[in-house]
Design an enzyme around this catalytic site. Structure first.
Site, PDB file in Angstrom:
ATOM      1  N   SER A  15       0.884  -1.171   0.000  1.00 53.32           N
ATOM      2  CA  SER A  15       0.000   0.000   0.000  1.00 53.32           C
ATOM      3  C   SER A  15       0.922   1.222   0.000  1.00 53.32           C
ATOM      4  O   SER A  15       1.361   1.689   1.036  1.00 53.32           O
ATOM      5  CB  SER A  15      -0.925  -0.016   1.219  1.00 53.32           C
ATOM      6  OG  SER A  15      -0.186  -0.054   2.411  1.00 53.32           O
ATOM      7  N   HIS A  51      -2.661  -6.642   2.335  1.00 54.90           N
ATOM      8  CA  HIS A  51      -1.666  -7.579   2.859  1.00 54.90           C
ATOM      9  C   HIS A  51      -2.178  -9.008   2.993  1.00 54.90           C
ATOM     10  O   HIS A  51      -1.478  -9.878   3.499  1.00 54.90           O
ATOM     11  CB  HIS A  51      -1.163  -7.115   4.230  1.00 54.90           C
ATOM     12  CG  HIS A  51      -0.422  -5.817   4.168  1.00 54.90           C
ATOM     13  ND1 HIS A  51      -0.112  -5.076   5.262  1.00 54.90           N
ATOM     14  CD2 HIS A  51       0.069  -5.122   3.098  1.00 54.90           C
ATOM     15  CE1 HIS A  51       0.538  -3.983   4.899  1.00 54.90           C
ATOM     16  NE2 HIS A  51       0.652  -3.984   3.585  1.00 54.90           N
ATOM     17  N   GLU A  65      -4.537  -3.455   9.099  1.00 50.69           N
ATOM     18  CA  GLU A  65      -3.767  -3.972  10.237  1.00 50.69           C
ATOM     19  C   GLU A  65      -4.523  -3.821  11.558  1.00 50.69           C
ATOM     20  O   GLU A  65      -4.987  -2.726  11.889  1.00 50.69           O
ATOM     21  CB  GLU A  65      -2.433  -3.223  10.343  1.00 50.69           C
ATOM     22  CG  GLU A  65      -1.558  -3.441   9.121  1.00 50.69           C
ATOM     23  CD  GLU A  65      -0.385  -2.476   9.040  1.00 50.69           C
ATOM     24  OE1 GLU A  65       0.126  -2.040  10.086  1.00 50.69           O
ATOM     25  OE2 GLU A  65       0.015  -2.145   7.910  1.00 50.69           O
ATOM     26  N   GLU A 113       2.400  -9.806   6.823  1.00 52.95           N
ATOM     27  CA  GLU A 113       3.136  -9.323   7.988  1.00 52.95           C
ATOM     28  C   GLU A 113       3.081 -10.311   9.152  1.00 52.95           C
ATOM     29  O   GLU A 113       3.297  -9.943  10.310  1.00 52.95           O
ATOM     30  CB  GLU A 113       2.631  -7.933   8.382  1.00 52.95           C
ATOM     31  CG  GLU A 113       2.862  -6.934   7.242  1.00 52.95           C
ATOM     32  CD  GLU A 113       2.596  -5.490   7.613  1.00 52.95           C
ATOM     33  OE1 GLU A 113       2.016  -5.230   8.680  1.00 52.95           O
ATOM     34  OE2 GLU A 113       2.987  -4.621   6.812  1.00 52.95           O
ATOM     35  N   ASP A 148      -4.290   0.128  11.518  1.00 55.71           N
ATOM     36  CA  ASP A 148      -3.899   0.871  10.318  1.00 55.71           C
ATOM     37  C   ASP A 148      -5.019   0.646   9.304  1.00 55.71           C
ATOM     38  O   ASP A 148      -5.165  -0.450   8.757  1.00 55.71           O
ATOM     39  CB  ASP A 148      -2.554   0.387   9.751  1.00 55.71           C
ATOM     40  CG  ASP A 148      -2.131   1.191   8.514  1.00 55.71           C
ATOM     41  OD1 ASP A 148      -2.891   2.108   8.109  1.00 55.71           O
ATOM     42  OD2 ASP A 148      -1.056   0.904   7.943  1.00 55.71           O
ATOM     43  N   GLU A 166      -3.906   4.608  12.285  1.00 54.98           N
ATOM     44  CA  GLU A 166      -3.045   5.096  11.199  1.00 54.98           C
ATOM     45  C   GLU A 166      -3.872   5.245   9.925  1.00 54.98           C
ATOM     46  O   GLU A 166      -4.781   4.450   9.672  1.00 54.98           O
ATOM     47  CB  GLU A 166      -1.928   4.065  11.000  1.00 54.98           C
ATOM     48  CG  GLU A 166      -0.920   4.426   9.922  1.00 54.98           C
ATOM     49  CD  GLU A 166       0.123   3.302   9.777  1.00 54.98           C
ATOM     50  OE1 GLU A 166       0.435   2.635  10.775  1.00 54.98           O
ATOM     51  OE2 GLU A 166       0.583   3.099   8.644  1.00 54.98           O
ATOM     52  N   ASP A 179       0.687   8.152   7.450  1.00 53.45           N
ATOM     53  CA  ASP A 179       1.615   7.314   6.675  1.00 53.45           C
ATOM     54  C   ASP A 179       1.611   7.819   5.231  1.00 53.45           C
ATOM     55  O   ASP A 179       2.458   8.645   4.842  1.00 53.45           O
ATOM     56  CB  ASP A 179       1.165   5.847   6.788  1.00 53.45           C
ATOM     57  CG  ASP A 179       1.956   4.886   5.915  1.00 53.45           C
ATOM     58  OD1 ASP A 179       2.972   5.305   5.331  1.00 53.45           O
ATOM     59  OD2 ASP A 179       1.575   3.700   5.800  1.00 53.45           O
ATOM     60  N   LYS A 228       9.137   5.644   7.665  1.00 53.10           N
ATOM     61  CA  LYS A 228       9.598   4.555   6.798  1.00 53.10           C
ATOM     62  C   LYS A 228      10.700   5.133   5.927  1.00 53.10           C
ATOM     63  O   LYS A 228      10.448   6.004   5.081  1.00 53.10           O
ATOM     64  CB  LYS A 228       8.471   4.098   5.873  1.00 53.10           C
ATOM     65  CG  LYS A 228       7.312   3.371   6.538  1.00 53.10           C
ATOM     66  CD  LYS A 228       6.171   3.260   5.520  1.00 53.10           C
ATOM     67  CE  LYS A 228       5.100   2.292   5.922  1.00 53.10           C
ATOM     68  NZ  LYS A 228       3.910   2.407   5.036  1.00 53.10           N
ATOM     69  N   HIS A 280       8.244  -1.001   9.599  1.00 49.70           N
ATOM     70  CA  HIS A 280       8.693  -1.916   8.531  1.00 49.70           C
ATOM     71  C   HIS A 280       7.834  -1.668   7.282  1.00 49.70           C
ATOM     72  O   HIS A 280       6.941  -0.818   7.298  1.00 49.70           O
ATOM     73  CB  HIS A 280       8.500  -3.367   9.009  1.00 49.70           C
ATOM     74  CG  HIS A 280       7.047  -3.727   9.239  1.00 49.70           C
ATOM     75  ND1 HIS A 280       6.577  -5.014   9.193  1.00 49.70           N
ATOM     76  CD2 HIS A 280       5.958  -2.945   9.502  1.00 49.70           C
ATOM     77  CE1 HIS A 280       5.282  -5.017   9.409  1.00 49.70           C
ATOM     78  NE2 HIS A 280       4.880  -3.789   9.607  1.00 49.70           N
ATOM     79  N   LYS A 282       6.497  -0.472  14.686  1.00 49.50           N
ATOM     80  CA  LYS A 282       5.632  -1.565  14.220  1.00 49.50           C
ATOM     81  C   LYS A 282       6.430  -2.391  13.210  1.00 49.50           C
ATOM     82  O   LYS A 282       7.008  -1.865  12.263  1.00 49.50           O
ATOM     83  CB  LYS A 282       4.296  -1.069  13.677  1.00 49.50           C
ATOM     84  CG  LYS A 282       4.304  -0.270  12.402  1.00 49.50           C
ATOM     85  CD  LYS A 282       2.876  -0.188  11.811  1.00 49.50           C
ATOM     86  CE  LYS A 282       2.907   0.237  10.363  1.00 49.50           C
ATOM     87  NZ  LYS A 282       1.622   0.172   9.689  1.00 49.50           N
TER      88      LYS A 282
HETATM   89  C1  2PG Z   1       1.788   0.384   6.114  1.00 47.87           C
HETATM   90  C2  2PG Z   1       2.843  -0.597   5.649  1.00 47.87           C
HETATM   91  C3  2PG Z   1       3.491  -1.403   6.728  1.00 47.87           C
HETATM   92  P1  2PG Z   1       3.094  -1.284   3.181  1.00 47.87           P
HETATM   93  O1  2PG Z   1       0.837   0.673   5.392  1.00 47.87           O
HETATM   94  O2  2PG Z   1       1.941   0.976   7.171  1.00 47.87           O
HETATM   95  O3  2PG Z   1       2.620  -2.073   7.565  1.00 47.87           O
HETATM   96  O4  2PG Z   1       2.373  -1.393   4.612  1.00 47.87           O
HETATM   97  O5  2PG Z   1       4.518  -1.574   3.396  1.00 47.87           O
HETATM   98  O6  2PG Z   1       2.385  -2.302   2.311  1.00 47.87           O
HETATM   99  O7  2PG Z   1       2.865   0.115   2.712  1.00 47.87           O
HETATM  100 MG    MG Z   2       0.224   2.324   6.840  1.00 51.78          MG
END
Ligand code: 2PG
Ligand code: MG
Length: 412
Positions: free
Chosen positions: A42, A156, A165, A205, A242, A285, A312, A337, A365, A388
């Site tokens: 995502s 996911h 999540e 995950e 999330d 989130e 995010d 990230k 992550h 996380k």
């Molecule tokens: C998120 C991340 C990690 P992705 O959305 O926060 O959990 O997912 O790496 O698929 O963006």
């Molecule tokens: Mg996210």
């Protein structure tokens, strides 16, 4: 002074069987660093660009041989046998060499792997831990609280759960007790799902990915498993979500397929409020989509004083983008990230801005991971409140928590 003597990139595989970049870097002192970069599913539209080969005959277009080549040629030519005083100077050289806003020329995957490998080698030369190099005494070093993703949905998992999540947040005073709590809930959740006749297969995950439609049912099952573990929701454990709402937003509505309904931004904000009022939810989130700033404002005004609202996709660990969000009063925490922005230095700039404005940080992550444990050091080094790193299942997730256990020994 750090003099780069050798750099070598290679293509390796991530936890989803897709290629990613790994870099080895050695300094003239003999110090060595190795880093591998993760990859998201995502993905925010303003993230730095992950360079893929797009050659359909190799790894269905997902190869990273171009990024690898960029490290071994262009980047190598710029850094080999050169002296760098510190990380900031090194990263500036990489940013300059690429010259684009999004790192699309050399690839954020190429650049980040080199940036982290250099940090690890520099820490080794200085005979300090990576988290100490990251901290530089600017941040108070501290252990983060883990947010463990025990149920996977959205992008996911191959199930109808809308929310990406469902995490538990142990309320313990050390990492070891937090992981013990997580293990108890994880195993009780597994037997509860089994007894109910649901699948206990896991998603990207490492969290369970049952075929459930209703968000409330998922939260009920999670709450029950917490209770079965002899723990009290709210007292010993809290829940974090999330929503990854960008994935649900189409044509001004949030489409909840599992629930067979669509909601506008104001209705979706009330939906979140109901969830936090019913369950002990401490953090949400991406409650709204990255381009629904009005929705973000509504939800921040409605529940921002009661719960952590984490940006995010909306901030993508980018200082200038975060700055705009802060000015508009959106969210109250930043998801961190490194591969969203592409260097360690730029990551720390976003963190600085977050802290200056009273925003908490959650080091994260990606859903496609490797055995690299740098995020554990990043979380400790910036004194992040949370980390996380997925569930306590699958080594690509557990290795981050295990590294925190090791780091905690050197903090005693
Ligand atoms: C998120 C991340 C990690 P992705 O959305 O926060 O959990 O997912 O790496 O698929 O963006
Ligand atoms: Mg996210």
């Amino acid at each position: 002074m750090f003099t780069v003597q050798r750099v070598k990139a290679r293509q390796i595989l991530d936890s989803r069987g897709n290629p990613t970049v790994e870099v080895d870097l050695a300094l003239s002192s003999g110090a060595f660093g190795r880093a591998a970069v993760p990859s998201g599913a995502s993905v925010g539209s303003r993230e730095a660009i992950e360079l893929r080969d797009d050659n359909k005959n190799i790894y269905a277009g997902k190869g990273v041989l171009g990024a690898v080549k960029n490290v071994n040629t262009v980047i190598a030519a710029r850094i080999l046998n050169k002296n760098f005083a510190e990380q900031k100077v090194f990263d500036a050289a990489l940013i300059d060499l690429d010259g684009t806003e999004t790192k699309e020329l050399l690839g954020a995957n190429a650049i980040l792997a080199v940036s982290i490998a250099f940090a690890k080698a520099a820490a080794s030369q200085m005979n300090i831990n990576l988290f100490q190099l990251i901290s530089q005494k600017r941040y108070p070093v501290r252990m983060p609280t883990p947010m463990l993703n025990l149920i996977n949905g959205g992008a996911h998992a191959d199930n109808p759960i809308d929310i990406q999540e469902f995490m538990i947040v142990p309320k313990a005073d050390n990492i070891s007790s937090s992981l013990e709590i997580a293990a108890a809930v994880f195993h009780n959740l597994k037997s509860t799902l089994k007894k109910m006749g649901h699948s206990t297969n896991v998603g990207d995950e490492g969290g369970f990915a049952p075929n459930l439609r209703s968000t409330e049912l998922v939260l009920d099952i999670l709450s029950e498993s917490i209770l079965k573990s002899g723990l009290t929701l709210g007292e010993n454990v809290e829940i974090a979500l999330d929503i990854a709402a960008t994935e649900l937003f189409k044509g001004s509505f949030y489409h909840l397929k599992g629930e067979k309904t669509k909601l506008n931004s104001a209705e979706f904000a009330l939906y979140h409020k109901k969830l936090i009022d019913t369950y002990q939810i401490c953090s949400i989130e991406d409650p709204m989509a990255e381009n629904d700033l009005e929705g973000w404002k509504i939800v921040t005004d409605l529940i921002g004083n009661k719960v952590q609202l984490v940006g995010d996709d909306i901030f993508v660990t980018n200082k200038s983008i975060l700055e705009q969000g802060i000015k508009k009063g959106l969210a109250n925490a930043l998801l961190v990230k490194m591969n969203q922005v592409g260097t360690l230095t730029e990551t720390l700039q976003a963190v600085d801005l977050a802290y200056q404005n009273g925003y908490e940080t959650i080091v994260s992550h990606r859903s496609g991971e490797t055995e690299d444990t740098t995020i554990a050091h990043l979380a400790v080094g910036i004194g992040s409140k949370y980390i996380k790193a997925g569930s306590i299942c699958r080594t690509d997730r557990v290795c981050k928590y295990n590294e925190l256990l090791r780091v905690s020994e050197s903090l005693c």
